[in-house]
Design a protein around this motif. Structure first.
Motif, PDB file in Angstrom:
ATOM      1  N   ALA A  21       0.845  -1.198   0.000  1.00  0.00           N
ATOM      2  CA  ALA A  21       0.000   0.000   0.000  1.00  0.00           C
ATOM      3  C   ALA A  21       0.875   1.240   0.000  1.00  0.00           C
ATOM      4  N   ARG A  22       0.363   2.279  -0.659  1.00  0.00           N
ATOM      5  CA  ARG A  22       1.035   3.577  -0.658  1.00  0.00           C
ATOM      6  C   ARG A  22      -0.043   4.642  -0.810  1.00  0.00           C
ATOM      7  N   LYS A  23      -0.185   5.467   0.207  1.00  0.00           N
ATOM      8  CA  LYS A  23      -1.229   6.490   0.191  1.00  0.00           C
ATOM      9  C   LYS A  23      -0.647   7.835   0.618  1.00  0.00           C
ATOM     10  N   SER A  24      -1.044   8.878  -0.076  1.00  0.00           N
ATOM     11  CA  SER A  24      -0.591  10.226   0.262  1.00  0.00           C
ATOM     12  C   SER A  24      -1.360  10.764   1.465  1.00  0.00           C
ATOM     13  N   ALA A  25      -0.680  11.595   2.255  1.00  0.00           N
ATOM     14  CA  ALA A  25      -1.302  12.195   3.435  1.00  0.00           C
ATOM     15  C   ALA A  25      -0.679  13.564   3.680  1.00  0.00           C
ATOM     16  N   LEU A  26      -1.240  14.278   4.633  1.00  0.00           N
ATOM     17  CA  LEU A  26      -0.712  15.587   5.036  1.00  0.00           C
ATOM     18  C   LEU A  26      -0.393  15.569   6.522  1.00  0.00           C
ATOM     19  N   SER A  27       0.763  16.117   6.867  1.00  0.00           N
ATOM     20  CA  SER A  27       1.114  16.244   8.275  1.00  0.00           C
ATOM     21  C   SER A  27       0.277  17.352   8.909  1.00  0.00           C
ATOM     22  N   LYS A  28       0.355  17.481  10.224  1.00  0.00           N
ATOM     23  CA  LYS A  28      -0.385  18.540  10.918  1.00  0.00           C
ATOM     24  C   LYS A  28       0.039  19.925  10.435  1.00  0.00           C
ATOM     25  N   ALA A  29       1.273  20.007   9.944  1.00  0.00           N
ATOM     26  CA  ALA A  29       1.774  21.292   9.428  1.00  0.00           C
ATOM     27  C   ALA A  29       1.408  21.497   7.960  1.00  0.00           C
ATOM     28  N   LYS A  31       2.299  19.468   5.444  1.00  0.00           N
ATOM     29  CA  LYS A  31       3.344  18.990   4.539  1.00  0.00           C
ATOM     30  C   LYS A  31       2.983  17.605   4.019  1.00  0.00           C
ATOM     31  N   PRO A  32       3.065  17.383   2.696  1.00  0.00           N
ATOM     32  CA  PRO A  32       2.704  16.064   2.161  1.00  0.00           C
ATOM     33  C   PRO A  32       3.735  14.992   2.509  1.00  0.00           C
ATOM     34  N   TYR A  33       3.235  13.779   2.760  1.00  0.00           N
ATOM     35  CA  TYR A  33       4.085  12.611   2.954  1.00  0.00           C
ATOM     36  C   TYR A  33       3.287  11.384   2.507  1.00  0.00           C
ATOM     37  N   ASP A  34       3.939  10.236   2.404  1.00  0.00           N
ATOM     38  CA  ASP A  34       3.276   8.999   1.978  1.00  0.00           C
ATOM     39  C   ASP A  34       3.308   7.963   3.091  1.00  0.00           C
ATOM     40  N   ASN A  35       2.167   7.324   3.330  1.00  0.00           N
ATOM     41  CA  ASN A  35       2.101   6.139   4.179  1.00  0.00           C
ATOM     42  C   ASN A  35       2.298   4.909   3.310  1.00  0.00           C
ATOM     43  N   VAL A  36       3.223   4.058   3.708  1.00  0.00           N
ATOM     44  CA  VAL A  36       3.572   2.889   2.903  1.00  0.00           C
ATOM     45  C   VAL A  36       3.526   1.642   3.775  1.00  0.00           C
ATOM     46  N   ASP A  46       5.295  -0.934   8.705  1.00  0.00           N
ATOM     47  CA  ASP A  46       4.822   0.413   8.408  1.00  0.00           C
ATOM     48  C   ASP A  46       6.011   1.276   8.012  1.00  0.00           C
ATOM     49  N   ALA A  47       5.828   2.115   6.989  1.00  0.00           N
ATOM     50  CA  ALA A  47       6.917   2.981   6.523  1.00  0.00           C
ATOM     51  C   ALA A  47       6.362   4.337   6.111  1.00  0.00           C
ATOM     52  N   LYS A  48       7.233   5.339   6.116  1.00  0.00           N
ATOM     53  CA  LYS A  48       6.860   6.706   5.724  1.00  0.00           C
ATOM     54  C   LYS A  48       7.855   7.226   4.692  1.00  0.00           C
ATOM     55  N   ILE A  49       7.335   7.958   3.734  1.00  0.00           N
ATOM     56  CA  ILE A  49       8.184   8.712   2.813  1.00  0.00           C
ATOM     57  C   ILE A  49       7.944  10.181   3.125  1.00  0.00           C
ATOM     58  N   TRP A  50       8.885  10.780   3.833  1.00  0.00           N
ATOM     59  CA  TRP A  50       8.689  12.162   4.298  1.00  0.00           C
ATOM     60  C   TRP A  50       8.948  13.176   3.199  1.00  0.00           C
ATOM     61  N   GLU A  51       9.684  12.759   2.167  1.00  0.00           N
ATOM     62  CA  GLU A  51       9.976  13.650   1.036  1.00  0.00           C
ATOM     63  C   GLU A  51       9.544  12.963  -0.264  1.00  0.00           C
ATOM     64  N   PRO A  52       8.235  12.822  -0.505  1.00  0.00           N
ATOM     65  CA  PRO A  52       7.768  12.044  -1.662  1.00  0.00           C
ATOM     66  C   PRO A  52       8.148  12.622  -3.012  1.00  0.00           C
TER      67      PRO A  52
END
Length: 315
Positions: A21-29, A31-36, A46-52
């Motif tokens: 799975a890979r889904k885009s999300a927004l941080s509280k600030a 800023k876009p990131y991906d949940n993977v 569980d993994a994160k892409i902080w700079e997609p």
């Protein structure tokens, strides 16, 4: 290659995973990131892409086999990977069987044991119904390879056969202890209680809910599948058909757990408890398998078990 089950906090890795799975999300600030979600046959991570949008991150959708580079840390007691680089893996870099979680039991052995239960049924209507499922090559092929859930329990290749065998074995024991139970009805209900999952959830590697699964759910689908087969069996007892379908409709026990009906006959109650105990034992097992080995720390509150859990000390 380090299996997911052996990853530890502080590891820095570069290897191929199945990206489920890979889904885009927004941080509280904002800023876009991906949940993977990354996976191999030993588990999911569980993994994160902080700079997609960075140059080292390829724009590839899940499911896909990908090589990732990153660091393993802990967040809220669970391992998590921060992905620094991601690219599509070449087919020569992986073997699919290394990335499919699978039942610890030989699948053919599970099927053989299930057929023994089928052959033990004396009622000819129920025996004909079971034969129409478990001796049909197309159905059996899907049944053997299917999971029993997307993620909660038995969410692996062969999970449906594994769960069905365990529930049926528990029901067989209950029938041997409580003579009021109709063994043939109970065993048939146990063998058929989750057949709707062959249509509720897609095959691996996706293992996602289908449109039919989202809109109807495996309980309703299973009753429809049984009803279709019963209509093809001449002279099938109408009363027996109603009682069997009731067991399927009631096997989750409560309305809030997805059952359209609550158990109203003994066989439905027995099936509900057998299904529940196997699901919870498997959930507990999978949590312990994912935890630090030889640790007796409490692992946190588990929503499905309703308690803060830990490993048995055995001392």
């Amino acid at each position: 290659m380090i299996p997911v089950k052996q990853l530890r906090e502080g590891d820095r890795i570069k290897q191929v995973f199945l990206m489920r799975a890979r889904k885009s999300a927004l941080s509280k600030a904002g800023k876009p990131y991906d949940n993977v979600t990354l996976q191999d046959r030993t588990g999911a991570l569980d993994a994160k892409i902080w700079e997609p949008d960075s140059a080292g991150i390829e724009d590839v959708a899940a499911p896909a086999y990908v090589e990732v580079s990153g660091d393993i840390s802990k967040y809220m007691g669970k391992l998590q990977m921060s992905i620094k680089r991601l690219r599509v893996a070449d087919p020569s870099e992986y073997d699919e069987k290394d990335y499919m979680p699978v039942t610890p039991f030989p699948i053919e052995m599970l099927y053989e044991e299930i057929i023994k239960f089928v052959d033990s049924i004396e009622n000819q209507d129920l025996k004909a119904l079971l034969d129409s499922f478990f001796r049909d090559e197309e159905f059996v092929g899907r049944f053997k390879s299917h999971s029993a859930a997307k993620s909660v329990h038995h969410g692996f290749v062969g999970g449906l056969a594994h769960h069905t065998f365990m529930v049926t074995r528990i029901c067989s024991f209950l029938a041997s202890q409580y003579k009021t139970l109709n063994r043939d009805l109970l065993i048939t209900a146990a063998l058929c209680h989750d057949i709707g999952k062959t249509r509720e959830i897609s095959a691996f590697p996706e293992n996602e809910y289908t449109d039919e699964g989202q809109l109807l759910g495996h309980i309703v689908i299973g009753v429809e599948m049984i009803d279709e087969k019963i209509r093809e069996i001449e002279g099938f007892s109408p009363q027996l058909a109603i009682e069997l379908k009731h067991c399927i409709l009631a096997h989750h026990g409560e309305f809030e757990f997805g059952s359209p009906k609550k158990p109203a006959i003994m066989e439905a109650i027995a099936l509900n408890y057998a299904d529940n105990i196997d699901a919870k034992m498997e959930i507990f097992t999978e949590v312990l398998d994912a935890a630090e080995p030889n640790s007796y720390d409490f692992l946190g509150f588990n929503n499905y078990l309703g308690s803060n859990i830990r490993r048995t000390r055995g001392e």
